[in-house]
Design a protein around this motif. Structure first.
Motif, PDB file in Angstrom:
ATOM      1  N   UNK A  28     -13.758-112.870 -82.489  1.00  0.00           N
ATOM      2  CA  UNK A  28     -14.254-113.756 -81.434  1.00  0.00           C
ATOM      3  C   UNK A  28     -13.479-113.590 -80.130  1.00  0.00           C
ATOM      4  N   UNK A  29     -12.259-113.131 -80.243  1.00  0.00           N
ATOM      5  CA  UNK A  29     -11.432-113.020 -79.042  1.00  0.00           C
ATOM      6  C   UNK A  29     -12.035-112.048 -78.036  1.00  0.00           C
ATOM      7  N   UNK A  31     -15.095-111.460 -77.537  1.00  0.00           N
ATOM      8  CA  UNK A  31     -16.237-112.137 -76.920  1.00  0.00           C
ATOM      9  C   UNK A  31     -15.771-113.141 -75.880  1.00  0.00           C
ATOM     10  N   UNK A  32     -14.708-113.858 -76.157  1.00  0.00           N
ATOM     11  CA  UNK A  32     -14.264-114.902 -75.245  1.00  0.00           C
ATOM     12  C   UNK A  32     -13.450-114.384 -74.071  1.00  0.00           C
ATOM     13  N   UNK A  33     -12.844-113.203 -74.186  1.00  0.00           N
ATOM     14  CA  UNK A  33     -11.951-112.719 -73.140  1.00  0.00           C
ATOM     15  C   UNK A  33     -12.623-112.642 -71.762  1.00  0.00           C
ATOM     16  N   UNK A  34     -13.856-112.134 -71.657  1.00  0.00           N
ATOM     17  CA  UNK A  34     -14.472-112.080 -70.324  1.00  0.00           C
ATOM     18  C   UNK A  34     -14.667-113.460 -69.683  1.00  0.00           C
ATOM     19  N   UNK A  35     -14.711-114.515 -70.482  1.00  0.00           N
ATOM     20  CA  UNK A  35     -14.882-115.866 -69.932  1.00  0.00           C
ATOM     21  C   UNK A  35     -13.581-116.661 -69.953  1.00  0.00           C
ATOM     22  N   UNK A  36     -12.464-115.954 -70.036  1.00  0.00           N
ATOM     23  CA  UNK A  36     -11.158-116.605 -70.168  1.00  0.00           C
ATOM     24  C   UNK A  36     -10.848-117.548 -69.013  1.00  0.00           C
ATOM     25  N   UNK A  37     -11.237-117.172 -67.809  1.00  0.00           N
ATOM     26  CA  UNK A  37     -10.971-118.041 -66.663  1.00  0.00           C
ATOM     27  C   UNK A  37     -11.700-119.369 -66.784  1.00  0.00           C
TER      28      UNK A  37
END
Length: 152
Positions: A28-29, A31-37
């Motif tokens: 899942x990481x 997937x979530x990295x691009x939306x981290x901000x």
């Protein structure tokens, strides 16, 4: 468990998490990295709603703080299979947070805020199993940071 040189028992997330939970988090990481901000921004907004007194702990630029949060999460996820590195990251962070004056209730509020932000950004891809995995990781990190803080 082996004792580290500073006397804190070495643990790793995998000691309190199943291999499946570790796999789910790692998958899942990416997937979530691009939306981290967005995740970090939502997390701190919610955190300050839950623990308004915690705002006083953050005197620096919040953009930088949001980046630090996500970098810390990246380091933790990256070290899930590396016991000594994981423990070192968590213990060091716990000692730093003790110096900042972070209270137990604030750890809890941050965990709630992080899960809330993941729910908002990951939507349906945050299955109950995946949420439970992130909760298990946070619970492990919280407990070990508080243990390190108590010895600081």
């Amino acid at each position: 468990m082996a004792a580290s040189c500073d006397g804190i028992a070495q643990i790793a997330a995998t000691d309190s998490m199943t291999p499946e939970q570790v796999r789910l988090i790692k998958n899942s990481f990416d997937t979530m990295w691009p939306m981290r901000g967005d995740i970090a921004e939502l997390c701190y907004l919610r955190f300050f709603e839950l623990a308004p007194e915690a705002k006083a702990l953050f005197k620096d630029d919040m953009e930088q703080q949001r980046a630090k949060l996500m970098d810390m999460i990246a380091a933790l996820v990256g070290s899930l299979d590396q016991h000594a590195i994981f423990q070192s990251i968590v213990a060091t962070s716990g000692r730093q947070h003790a110096r900042f004056g972070v209270r137990a209730s604030q750890y809890t509020a941050l965990g709630e805020a992080l899960m809330w932000s993941l729910e908002r950004k990951l939507g349906a891809s945050l299955t109950p199993e995946l949420l439970a995995s992130w909760q298990a990781l946070y619970a492990t990190v919280q407990a070990e940071m508080q243990r390190a803080a108590a010895r600081a």
